[in-house]
Structures are given as structure tokens and as C-alpha cells.
Scaffold this motif. Structure first.
Motif, mmCIF file in Angstrom:
data_model
loop_
_atom_site.group_PDB
_atom_site.id
_atom_site.type_symbol
_atom_site.label_atom_id
_atom_site.label_comp_id
_atom_site.label_asym_id
_atom_site.label_seq_id
_atom_site.Cartn_x
_atom_site.Cartn_y
_atom_site.Cartn_z
ATOM 1 N N ILE A 4 -12.821 5.700 -9.491
ATOM 2 C CA ILE A 4 -11.362 5.724 -9.415
ATOM 3 C C ILE A 4 -10.925 5.665 -7.957
ATOM 4 N N GLN A 5 -11.596 6.420 -7.087
ATOM 5 C CA GLN A 5 -11.254 6.414 -5.663
ATOM 6 C C GLN A 5 -11.455 5.019 -5.063
ATOM 7 N N LEU A 6 -12.506 4.324 -5.489
ATOM 8 C CA LEU A 6 -12.739 2.960 -5.010
ATOM 9 C C LEU A 6 -11.571 2.051 -5.393
ATOM 10 N N PHE A 7 -11.088 2.188 -6.628
ATOM 11 C CA PHE A 7 -9.940 1.379 -7.059
ATOM 12 C C PHE A 7 -8.696 1.715 -6.244
ATOM 13 N N LEU A 8 -8.495 2.999 -5.958
ATOM 14 C CA LEU A 8 -7.329 3.406 -5.166
ATOM 15 C C LEU A 8 -7.412 2.853 -3.746
ATOM 16 N N ASP A 9 -8.604 2.902 -3.163
ATOM 17 C CA ASP A 9 -8.792 2.347 -1.818
ATOM 18 C C ASP A 9 -8.532 0.841 -1.818
ATOM 19 N N GLU A 10 -9.026 0.173 -2.858
ATOM 20 C CA GLU A 10 -8.820 -1.274 -2.973
ATOM 21 C C GLU A 10 -7.331 -1.583 -3.105
ATOM 22 N N ALA A 11 -6.627 -0.783 -3.893
ATOM 23 C CA ALA A 11 -5.186 -0.993 -4.080
ATOM 24 C C ALA A 11 -4.460 -0.890 -2.743
ATOM 25 N N LYS A 12 -4.785 0.145 -1.996
ATOM 26 C CA LYS A 12 -4.143 0.362 -0.700
ATOM 27 C C LYS A 12 -4.409 -0.819 0.242
ATOM 28 N N GLU A 13 -5.664 -1.246 0.286
ATOM 29 C CA GLU A 13 -6.059 -2.345 1.169
ATOM 30 C C GLU A 13 -5.344 -3.648 0.787
ATOM 31 N N MET A 14 -5.321 -3.952 -0.512
ATOM 32 C CA MET A 14 -4.704 -5.196 -0.971
ATOM 33 C C MET A 14 -3.186 -5.175 -0.738
ATOM 34 N N MET A 15 -2.558 -4.030 -0.947
ATOM 35 C CA MET A 15 -1.118 -3.927 -0.729
ATOM 36 C C MET A 15 -0.794 -4.065 0.762
ATOM 37 N N GLN A 16 -1.646 -3.516 1.623
ATOM 38 C CA GLN A 16 -1.435 -3.665 3.065
ATOM 39 C C GLN A 16 -1.565 -5.122 3.469
ATOM 40 N N LYS A 17 -2.510 -5.837 2.856
ATOM 41 C CA LYS A 17 -2.668 -7.268 3.134
ATOM 42 C C LYS A 17 -1.409 -8.025 2.729
ATOM 43 N N ALA A 18 -0.808 -7.652 1.604
ATOM 44 C CA ALA A 18 0.424 -8.310 1.157
ATOM 45 C C ALA A 18 1.551 -8.078 2.170
ATOM 46 N N VAL A 19 1.643 -6.852 2.690
ATOM 47 C CA VAL A 19 2.672 -6.538 3.697
ATOM 48 C C VAL A 19 2.404 -7.332 4.980
ATOM 49 N N ASP A 20 1.145 -7.379 5.412
ATOM 50 C CA ASP A 20 0.783 -8.117 6.628
ATOM 51 C C ASP A 20 1.094 -9.601 6.480
#
Length: 186
Positions: A4-20
Motif C-alpha cells: 500500500i505504501q508503494l502505491f501511495l509513493d507512486e501516486a505522489k510521484e506521478m501527481m508531482q510529474k503531472a504538476v511539473d
């Protein structure tokens, strides 16, 4: 759970990429000021292969409305002019024999409104990307639950993903408000 933590980390990373990515797209929308990064997408034929303009010339801003492009090789001046004319910038290059000069015209009110619409569209695309990440991660979490993960942990993780979604959507809104102010400032 670790998964679950891996999925949460992935979510954060992917959302940051969208913002960037959204921020990078907004930079390309010119706001009436001459900025060297306006020319980021321009490719110049250099010894037979398309090369980014920044790799064959230096781009400077002598004043707020002018870009000066000084190629490292003088024979590239006509190629640079042609590349700018063929781009979608809508600028007319002038050449003084040593460099290419671009004068950025002031924006009309109508053009400013069009640019604001374009910025809003880019930001909406960014938000769509963030929501897509949320959907994908939530689907993965539900699959994890079917495979035996505790329901309460999955629910907590979905709440965290929603918080991330709100947080990164707010960042995109912030980017939009700054860009809108920049465009509308005369």
C-alpha cells in the motif's frame, strides 16, 4: 502494508510529474515578455540533423521585448530564421549579419484572453492527469483488497490518495492564477 505504501509513493510521484509537466507547458505560453525559453521547441538543421536552437546558438534578452540569437557558426543565421518563421510563434526574425533579432509585439486584450484560455486548458489537462493517477491507484488498491489486504487499510490509503489529489490540484490552480496574472499584466 508495504505494498500500500508503494502505491501511495507512486501516486505522489506521478501527481508531482503531472504538476511539473503543467508548469513546463505554461512556461511555453508567452505573456508579452521576451523569454529565451519561448524558443525551446525550435529545431534547426545542423549538418543534416535537426538540433535544438539552444545547442547551436546563444539566446539573450537585451530588453523586455527583444530576443537576440547569436549562432556559433555564421552560416546558420538563415537556417535559424527559417526555423523561426516555420514555427508557430508568429514572430518575424530580423538579421543583422551576425545575429537574429526577434521583437516581441505587445499583446492585445483579445490575445491575452486567448492565452488565458490556453493556460486554463493546460491546467485542466494537468488536473485530468492527477485524477487519472488517483483512479489508477485506487483501482490497484481495490485489487489488493480482493487479494486479501485489510479493508480498513485500503480505505485509509484511498483517503490519503484523495488528499494527494486535492493537494496537487491546488498546486495546479496556484500555477494557473500566477500565469493568469502574468498574462493579464500590461
Amino acid at each position: 502494508m508495504e505494498e500500500i505504501q508503494l502505491f501511495l509513493d507512486e501516486a505522489k510521484e506521478m501527481m508531482q510529474k503531472a504538476v511539473d509537466h503543467t508548469a513546463a507547458e505554461l512556461v511555453k505560453i508567452r505573456a508579452g515578455k521576451a523569454m529565451p525559453n519561448m524558443l525551446d521547441g525550435i529545431m534547426v538543421p545542423y549538418y543534416g540533423s535537426p538540433t535544438p536552437l539552444q545547442q547551436v546558438a546563444s539566446v539573450t534578452t537585451p530588453d523586455a521585448r527583444t530576443l537576440a540569437i547569436k549562432p556559433w557558426e555564421r552560416n546558420l543565421i538563415s537556417e535559424i530564421e527559417r526555423a523561426i518563421i516555420n514555427s508557430d510563434l508568429g514572430l518575424a526574425p530580423q538579421n543583422n549579419g551576425e545575429m537574429v533579432i526577434l521583437t516581441i509585439p505587445p499583446l492585445t486584450e483579445e490575445r491575452r484572453k486567448t492565452l488565458v484560455k490556453q493556460a486554463k486548458q493546460e491546467c485542466e489537462n494537468g488536473k485530468i492527469s492527477v485524477r487519472t493517477v488517483r483512479k489508477d491507484i485506487n483501482d490497484s488498491l481495490k485489487k489488493l483488497q480482493k487479494d486479501g489486504a485489510p479493508e480498513d487499510e485500503v480505505k485509509r490509503a484511498e483517503d490519503v490518495v484523495q488528499k494527494y489529489t486535492d493537494q496537487y490540484s491546488a498546486k495546479i490552480d496556484d500555477l494557473l492564477s500566477k500565469k493568469e496574472a502574468e498574462i493579464m499584466t500590461v
